[in-house]
Design a protein around this motif. Structure first.
Motif, PDB file in Angstrom:
ATOM      1  N   LEU A 268       0.870  -1.424  -0.162  1.00  0.00           N
ATOM      2  CA  LEU A 268       0.197  -0.015   0.105  1.00  0.00           C
ATOM      3  C   LEU A 268       0.683   1.223   0.109  1.00  0.00           C
ATOM      4  CD1 LEU A 268      -2.875  -1.120   2.466  1.00  0.00           C
ATOM      5  CD2 LEU A 268      -2.954  -0.779   0.271  1.00  0.00           C
ATOM      6  N   PRO A 269       0.378   2.235  -0.530  1.00  0.00           N
ATOM      7  CA  PRO A 269       1.126   3.534  -0.569  1.00  0.00           C
ATOM      8  C   PRO A 269       1.340   3.916   1.047  1.00  0.00           C
ATOM      9  CG  PRO A 269      -0.718   3.822  -2.147  1.00  0.00           C
ATOM     10  CD  PRO A 269      -0.887   2.424  -1.157  1.00  0.00           C
TER      11      PRO A 269
ATOM     12  N   LEU B  19       2.904  13.903   6.970  1.00  0.00           N
ATOM     13  CA  LEU B  19       2.265  12.526   7.660  1.00  0.00           C
ATOM     14  C   LEU B  19       3.354  12.049   8.384  1.00  0.00           C
ATOM     15  CD1 LEU B  19      -0.190  11.130   5.257  1.00  0.00           C
ATOM     16  CD2 LEU B  19      -0.639  12.794   7.136  1.00  0.00           C
ATOM     17  N   ARG B  20       4.697  12.362   7.984  1.00  0.00           N
ATOM     18  CA  ARG B  20       5.844  11.407   8.428  1.00  0.00           C
ATOM     19  C   ARG B  20       5.854  11.310   9.831  1.00  0.00           C
ATOM     20  NH1 ARG B  20      11.471  12.795   5.367  1.00  0.00           N
ATOM     21  NH2 ARG B  20      10.007  12.157   3.704  1.00  0.00           N
ATOM     22  N   SER B  21       5.675  12.267  10.572  1.00  0.00           N
ATOM     23  CA  SER B  21       5.994  12.533  12.071  1.00  0.00           C
ATOM     24  C   SER B  21       4.764  11.841  12.869  1.00  0.00           C
ATOM     25  CB  SER B  21       6.436  13.657  12.601  1.00  0.00           C
ATOM     26  OG  SER B  21       5.334  14.770  12.244  1.00  0.00           O
TER      27      SER B  21
ATOM     28  N   VAL C 129      -3.383  10.271   9.149  1.00  0.00           N
ATOM     29  CA  VAL C 129      -2.732   9.040   8.483  1.00  0.00           C
ATOM     30  C   VAL C 129      -3.774   7.910   8.424  1.00  0.00           C
ATOM     31  CG1 VAL C 129      -0.889   7.138   8.939  1.00  0.00           C
ATOM     32  CG2 VAL C 129      -0.395   9.515   9.570  1.00  0.00           C
ATOM     33  N   ARG C 130      -4.671   7.895   9.266  1.00  0.00           N
ATOM     34  CA  ARG C 130      -5.670   6.736   9.139  1.00  0.00           C
ATOM     35  C   ARG C 130      -6.517   6.965   7.984  1.00  0.00           C
ATOM     36  NH1 ARG C 130      -7.654   7.600  13.745  1.00  0.00           N
ATOM     37  NH2 ARG C 130      -9.283   8.745  13.107  1.00  0.00           N
ATOM     38  N   ASP C 131      -6.949   8.178   7.686  1.00  0.00           N
ATOM     39  CA  ASP C 131      -7.639   8.416   6.159  1.00  0.00           C
ATOM     40  C   ASP C 131      -7.011   8.178   5.374  1.00  0.00           C
ATOM     41  OD1 ASP C 131      -9.632   9.217   8.310  1.00  0.00           O
ATOM     42  OD2 ASP C 131      -9.548  11.262   7.894  1.00  0.00           O
ATOM     43  N   PHE C 132      -5.611   8.667   5.103  1.00  0.00           N
ATOM     44  CA  PHE C 132      -4.707   8.510   3.939  1.00  0.00           C
ATOM     45  C   PHE C 132      -4.534   6.809   3.780  1.00  0.00           C
ATOM     46  CE2 PHE C 132      -0.841   7.131   2.218  1.00  0.00           C
ATOM     47  CZ  PHE C 132      -0.387   8.147   1.267  1.00  0.00           C
TER      48      PHE C 132
ATOM     49  N   HIS D  90       2.687   3.367  10.334  1.00  0.00           N
ATOM     50  CA  HIS D  90       1.940   4.343   9.622  1.00  0.00           C
ATOM     51  C   HIS D  90       0.781   3.056   9.255  1.00  0.00           C
ATOM     52  CE1 HIS D  90       5.103   7.165   8.958  1.00  0.00           C
ATOM     53  NE2 HIS D  90       4.155   7.898   9.472  1.00  0.00           N
ATOM     54  N   ARG D  91       1.232   2.468   8.113  1.00  0.00           N
ATOM     55  CA  ARG D  91      -0.061   1.724   7.559  1.00  0.00           C
ATOM     56  C   ARG D  91      -0.401   0.297   8.365  1.00  0.00           C
ATOM     57  NH1 ARG D  91       3.947   0.610   2.289  1.00  0.00           N
ATOM     58  NH2 ARG D  91       5.307   0.769   4.048  1.00  0.00           N
ATOM     59  N   SER D  92       0.546  -0.273   9.018  1.00  0.00           N
ATOM     60  CA  SER D  92       0.181  -1.497   9.844  1.00  0.00           C
ATOM     61  C   SER D  92      -0.597  -1.088  11.000  1.00  0.00           C
ATOM     62  CB  SER D  92       1.616  -2.188  10.326  1.00  0.00           C
ATOM     63  OG  SER D  92       2.418  -1.267  10.988  1.00  0.00           O
ATOM     64  N   VAL D  93      -0.207   0.110  11.794  1.00  0.00           N
ATOM     65  CA  VAL D  93      -0.972   0.566  12.677  1.00  0.00           C
ATOM     66  C   VAL D  93      -2.265   0.746  12.576  1.00  0.00           C
ATOM     67  CG1 VAL D  93      -1.104   2.643  14.313  1.00  0.00           C
ATOM     68  CG2 VAL D  93       1.004   1.649  13.921  1.00  0.00           C
ATOM     69  N   ALA D  94      -2.715   1.673  11.459  1.00  0.00           N
ATOM     70  CA  ALA D  94      -4.229   1.862  11.253  1.00  0.00           C
ATOM     71  C   ALA D  94      -4.935   0.461  10.781  1.00  0.00           C
ATOM     72  CB  ALA D  94      -3.982   2.958   9.891  1.00  0.00           C
ATOM     73  N   LEU D  95      -4.165  -0.510  10.121  1.00  0.00           N
ATOM     74  CA  LEU D  95      -4.945  -1.417   9.508  1.00  0.00           C
ATOM     75  C   LEU D  95      -5.141  -2.578  10.470  1.00  0.00           C
ATOM     76  CD1 LEU D  95      -3.384  -1.775   6.062  1.00  0.00           C
ATOM     77  CD2 LEU D  95      -5.862  -1.568   6.515  1.00  0.00           C
ATOM     78  N   ALA D  96      -4.226  -2.548  11.686  1.00  0.00           N
ATOM     79  CA  ALA D  96      -4.261  -3.317  12.704  1.00  0.00           C
ATOM     80  C   ALA D  96      -5.508  -2.984  13.702  1.00  0.00           C
ATOM     81  CB  ALA D  96      -3.163  -3.252  13.571  1.00  0.00           C
ATOM     82  N   GLU D  97      -5.649  -1.763  13.734  1.00  0.00           N
ATOM     83  CA  GLU D  97      -6.866  -0.984  14.471  1.00  0.00           C
ATOM     84  C   GLU D  97      -8.004  -1.480  13.732  1.00  0.00           C
ATOM     85  OE1 GLU D  97      -7.054   0.783  17.408  1.00  0.00           O
ATOM     86  OE2 GLU D  97      -5.154   0.670  17.751  1.00  0.00           O
TER      87      GLU D  97
END
Length: 323
Positions: free
Chosen positions: A203-204, A212-214, A222-225, A269-276
């Motif tokens: 995923l991007p 969003l980096r920090s 980040v979640r919405d992105f 970023h990505r893994s955190v949003a998708l784990a939630e």
């Protein structure tokens, strides 16, 4: 996030497990442990009332601990008083349920031969069959007065577990499976304790957006992105379809703990949003879920170091301008 709790109020406060040696008492105690009971194996029957009394006195202001106790013929002379002790507890108004486990003689003999263990009533050179007959005679009255009798002759362990749960856990069977969904970063090492691993590095990556980096996957931007992109929406649809297939299978097999790892590059970023998001989906399906983020602390530490470095550079630049 806190685990959703089993409906312990719906379970009997005190369960006494007895029955034929080799019929599955050890497996039964594992189930009661998973249901939140305080379990005692091979307790002399004369101590049942004392155990209840101690439990009452040490309960404090909170709910009493639920007890599950195995009383069986291993206690020798102590076991003969179990029937009398049960009658005494009934007269005292102590509420309890009894579970009797049984199996056919040939199956019990086969199990003992397979385990190479000695039957508890074969102490004087008698055969396994003779020991079984002695035990049946000893347990005859207890079997008749038991609240539940389970014949394990043709049962696999997972079937016995599910049968006990159906009798003593009035809530959803899915609540018996403790699911942990956690994010991680592959650059910090692949997980070694996960039953399922999902790699979302395709995923991007929000990391390449300076704004969003920090931030982390717990932050709304980040979640919405991550979650509202077309490719993520399609991925989650397929991911949920997979979970809908495998999760009921784990429950049917009697699995008690399941770990699902969701990984991206840094675990920020990505893994955190998708784990939630995965945790929320499984909760909506009735599972008992907790969500954790293995490497988020490392990512946050990196962010602090970056800020400290920027501050040092700014200070040096200011000093140079003043000079």
């Amino acid at each position: 996030m806190a685990d959703e709790q089993l409906n312990l109020d719906a379970l009997p406060d005190f369960v006494i497990v007895t029955g034929m040696s080799g019929a599955g008492r050890t497996e039964a105690m594992h189930v009661f442990e998973d249901l939140g009971y305080f379990c005692v194996d091979n307790l002399p029957s004369s101590l049942l009332g004392e155990l209840v009394r101690v439990n009452e006195e040490t309960g404090g202001e909170g709910p009493r601990r639920k007890l599950a106790v195995v009383c069986d013929s291993r206690n020798g002379d102590f076991f003969g008083s179990l029937d009398e002790e049960l009658t005494s507890m009934t007269e005292q108004g102590i509420s309890y349920k009894t579970l009797f486990l049984d199996a056919a003689d040939d199956k019990l003999i086969a199990r003992y031969k397979s385990s190479r263990r000695r039957h508890p009533l074969c102490t004087d050179g008698t055969t396994i069959w003779q020991g079984i007959q002695r035990e049946r005679h000893l347990l005859l009255g207890l079997r008749d007065r038991a609240d539940f009798v389970i014949d394990t002759t043709d049962m696999l362990p997972q079937k016995l577990r599910s049968t006990i749960r159906s009798l003593f856990d009035t809530g959803s069977e899915r609540k018996g499976l403790a699911v942990t969904v956690y994010s991680f970063g592959f650059k910090h090492g692949a997980p070694f304790d996960a039953d399922l691993v999902m790699d979302v590095r395709f995923l991007p990556n929000p990391y390449y957006d300076p704004e969003l980096r920090s931030l982390t996957g717990l932050d709304a931007p980040v979640r919405d992105f991550v979650l509202f992109r077309e490719e993520t929406i399609e991925f989650e649809k397929r991911w949920h379809d997979l979970l809908d297939v495998v999760m009921p299978g784990y429950v049917a097999e009697g699995k008690q703990q399941l770990a699902i790892g969701v990984g991206c590059t840094g675990g920020q970023h990505r893994s955190v949003a998708l784990a939630e998001s995965t945790g929320d989906y499984l909760k909506s399906k009735g599972y008992r879920v907790s969500v954790a983020h293995r490497d988020l602390r490392l990512a946050e530490r990196g962010k602090d170091v970056l800020r400290e470095s920027d501050n040092v550079l700014d200070a040096r630049a200011s000093a140079g301008n003043e000079a």
